[in-house]
Scaffold this motif. Structure first.
Motif, PDB file in Angstrom:
ATOM      1  N   SER A  97       0.723  -1.204   0.107  1.00 13.80           N
ATOM      2  CA  SER A  97      -0.087   0.008   0.059  1.00 13.80           C
ATOM      3  C   SER A  97       1.079   1.215   0.128  1.00 13.80           C
ATOM      4  O   SER A  97       0.138   2.140  -0.472  1.00 13.80           O
ATOM      5  N   ARG A  98       2.059   1.119   0.392  1.00 14.92           N
ATOM      6  CA  ARG A  98       2.932   2.476   0.450  1.00 14.92           C
ATOM      7  C   ARG A  98       4.253   2.191  -0.218  1.00 14.92           C
ATOM      8  O   ARG A  98       4.993   1.369  -0.060  1.00 14.92           O
ATOM      9  N   ILE A  99       4.338   2.861  -1.499  1.00 13.10           N
ATOM     10  CA  ILE A  99       5.424   2.942  -2.361  1.00 13.10           C
ATOM     11  C   ILE A  99       6.359   4.042  -2.273  1.00 13.10           C
ATOM     12  O   ILE A  99       5.767   5.227  -2.082  1.00 13.10           O
ATOM     13  N   GLU A 107      -0.495   4.885  -0.916  1.00  9.30           N
ATOM     14  CA  GLU A 107       0.181   6.122  -0.754  1.00  9.30           C
ATOM     15  C   GLU A 107       1.599   5.829  -1.896  1.00  9.30           C
ATOM     16  O   GLU A 107       1.938   4.741  -1.662  1.00  9.30           O
ATOM     17  N   TYR A 108       1.869   6.915  -2.387  1.00 12.16           N
ATOM     18  CA  TYR A 108       3.136   6.761  -3.290  1.00 12.16           C
ATOM     19  C   TYR A 108       4.054   7.953  -2.963  1.00 12.16           C
ATOM     20  O   TYR A 108       3.783   9.012  -3.406  1.00 12.16           O
ATOM     21  N   HIS A 109       5.065   7.830  -2.543  1.00 20.16           N
ATOM     22  CA  HIS A 109       5.984   8.957  -2.025  1.00 20.16           C
ATOM     23  C   HIS A 109       6.959   9.210  -3.194  1.00 20.16           C
ATOM     24  O   HIS A 109       7.742   7.973  -3.460  1.00 20.16           O
ATOM     25  N   VAL A 110       7.276  10.104  -3.912  1.00 12.57           N
ATOM     26  CA  VAL A 110       8.120  10.377  -4.990  1.00 12.57           C
ATOM     27  C   VAL A 110       9.300  11.454  -4.443  1.00 12.57           C
ATOM     28  O   VAL A 110       9.188  12.318  -3.557  1.00 12.57           O
ATOM     29  N   PHE A 111      10.698  11.060  -4.598  1.00 16.09           N
ATOM     30  CA  PHE A 111      11.734  11.664  -4.086  1.00 16.09           C
ATOM     31  C   PHE A 111      12.470  12.122  -5.273  1.00 16.09           C
ATOM     32  O   PHE A 111      12.959  11.377  -6.086  1.00 16.09           O
ATOM     33  N   ASP A 112      12.804  13.493  -5.415  1.00 14.20           N
ATOM     34  CA  ASP A 112      13.670  14.101  -6.391  1.00 14.20           C
ATOM     35  C   ASP A 112      14.050  15.518  -5.997  1.00 14.20           C
ATOM     36  O   ASP A 112      13.936  15.835  -4.794  1.00 14.20           O
ATOM     37  N   LEU A 113      14.436  15.936  -6.887  1.00 17.02           N
ATOM     38  CA  LEU A 113      15.079  17.754  -6.593  1.00 17.02           C
ATOM     39  C   LEU A 113      13.853  18.647  -6.635  1.00 17.02           C
ATOM     40  O   LEU A 113      12.918  18.136  -7.229  1.00 17.02           O
ATOM     41  N   PRO A 114      13.951  19.538  -5.777  1.00 16.40           N
ATOM     42  CA  PRO A 114      12.578  20.644  -5.515  1.00 16.40           C
ATOM     43  C   PRO A 114      11.946  20.774  -6.849  1.00 16.40           C
ATOM     44  O   PRO A 114      10.757  20.816  -6.794  1.00 16.40           O
ATOM     45  N   PRO A 115      12.681  21.281  -7.715  1.00 15.44           N
ATOM     46  CA  PRO A 115      11.994  21.928  -8.939  1.00 15.44           C
ATOM     47  C   PRO A 115      11.337  20.719  -9.766  1.00 15.44           C
ATOM     48  O   PRO A 115      10.257  20.916 -10.369  1.00 15.44           O
ATOM     49  N   VAL A 116      11.876  19.664  -9.643  1.00 15.55           N
ATOM     50  CA  VAL A 116      11.429  18.377 -10.368  1.00 15.55           C
ATOM     51  C   VAL A 116       9.910  17.982  -9.603  1.00 15.55           C
ATOM     52  O   VAL A 116       9.045  17.694 -10.390  1.00 15.55           O
ATOM     53  N   LEU A 117      10.043  17.935  -8.275  1.00 11.34           N
ATOM     54  CA  LEU A 117       8.944  17.614  -7.554  1.00 11.34           C
ATOM     55  C   LEU A 117       7.629  18.757  -8.064  1.00 11.34           C
ATOM     56  O   LEU A 117       6.750  17.984  -8.256  1.00 11.34           O
TER      57      LEU A 117
END
Length: 305
Positions: free
Chosen positions: A148-150, A172-182
């Motif tokens: 359920s949490r990715i 829930e899907y949490h994405v991690f990246d650079l601030p502008p990319v988010l």
């Protein structure tokens, strides 16, 4: 495969070059997020972040960002031939997904990506075919049970999330990246209605106390400097029950070798992980780091690694 998009793509290139001449004015040259020695391969050139920021400011540029040369240097560079290889693989290993191909073509509606006409499925971007292939791997390796949490490390514009959301339930899907990319990810995903939910994080903004059912990364983790890789291991990867990381670093002859954790170091940090081949193989020494899968479902280990 045909060249039905050749004329329109020439026009897109002409428009892209025209807009490119204005980007320098918009962003004032190169810009970075991390300091020297703390930058991913996408950030190290100093052109990716300015382009993303420009696309966020300009509706016209956002409308065609996926076909712009500045963006395709980092993402959206899967070739027509590579797309055909992914399609052949899908026909052999996941034909049921191809029966639903129109569900996934939604990923090509925003950003004006380069699309090609493939026999039997019509026009689609090669990048979307790659995302469907990753989806097929998740179904095959984990039996469709990704939890359920990715978490996804390095998410581009959110295309992989969108494709997974069309086929496998999650909460829930949490994405991690650079601030502008988010910001770009949110702009892109809000164009659609998702079945699940998502949230955006930089590594620094995440407490590291969240347990994940699955963590994935399409090359992005492997292109981080070793210090950032170790921090992602301690805060994210080590707290994930399952993992699927496509890697282009870690071996002496990998595409990226400078300041990257070696394959043996990664396996020591993630003792439950195994190495399986990347199929189709985008580069000779690419591989997939996977854990939490059912052994009977794995594609096979790489001999000698």
């Amino acid at each position: 495969m045909g060249n039905a998009m050749l004329g329109p793509m020439h026009e897109l290139d002409r428009i892209a070059r025209k807009i490119s001449s204005k980007i320098g004015i918009l962003v004032g040259g190169k810009d970075y997020v991390g300091m020297a020695g703390n930058r991913s391969e996408s950030d190290i050139r100093g052109t990716y972040v300015p382009f993303v920021r420009a696309a966020l400011k300009s509706p016209r540029l956002f409308a065609s960002f996926r076909s712009h040369p500045h963006y395709r240097k980092i993402l959206e560079h899967v070739s027509e031939e590579e797309g055909a290889a992914y399609l052949d693989w899908l026909r052999q290993h996941a034909p049921a997904l191809l029966d639903r191909i129109d569900d996934f073509k939604i990923n090509d509606r925003i950003g004006n990506p380069a699309v090609h006409d493939y026999s039997g499925i019509g026009s689609i971007s090669p990048t979307t075919l790659r995302y469907i292939k990753v989806l097929a791997d998740l179904q095959r390796l984990f039996g469709g049970n990704i939890g359920s949490r990715i978490a996804e490390i390095g998410c581009g514009y959110g295309g992989q999330l969108l494709v997974i959301d069309r086929a496998i339930p999650f909460d829930e899907y949490h994405v991690f990246d650079l601030p502008p990319v988010l910001e770009l990810v949110s702009r892109y995903l809000e164009c659609f209605t998702l079945n699940g939910s998502y949230d955006t994080y930089t590594l620094n903004r995440h407490s590291g106390d969240t347990d994940y059912d699955l963590v994935i990364s399409n090359y992005a983790f492997s292109e981080l400097p070793s210090g950032l890789q170790r921090k992602y291991v301690s805060k994210i990867l080590s707290r994930a029950r399952r993992g699927y990381l496509t890697m282009n670093s870690g071996l002496p002859t990998s595409s990226f070798t400078e300041d990257k954790l070696t394959q043996s170091e990664l396996l020591a940090l993630l003792p439950d992980a195994q190495i399986i081949p990347e199929e189709p193989n985008a580069a000779r020494d690419n591989y997939i780091l996977v854990w939490g899968h059912e052994p009977s479902n794995q594609a096979g280990t790489i001999a000698g690694h």
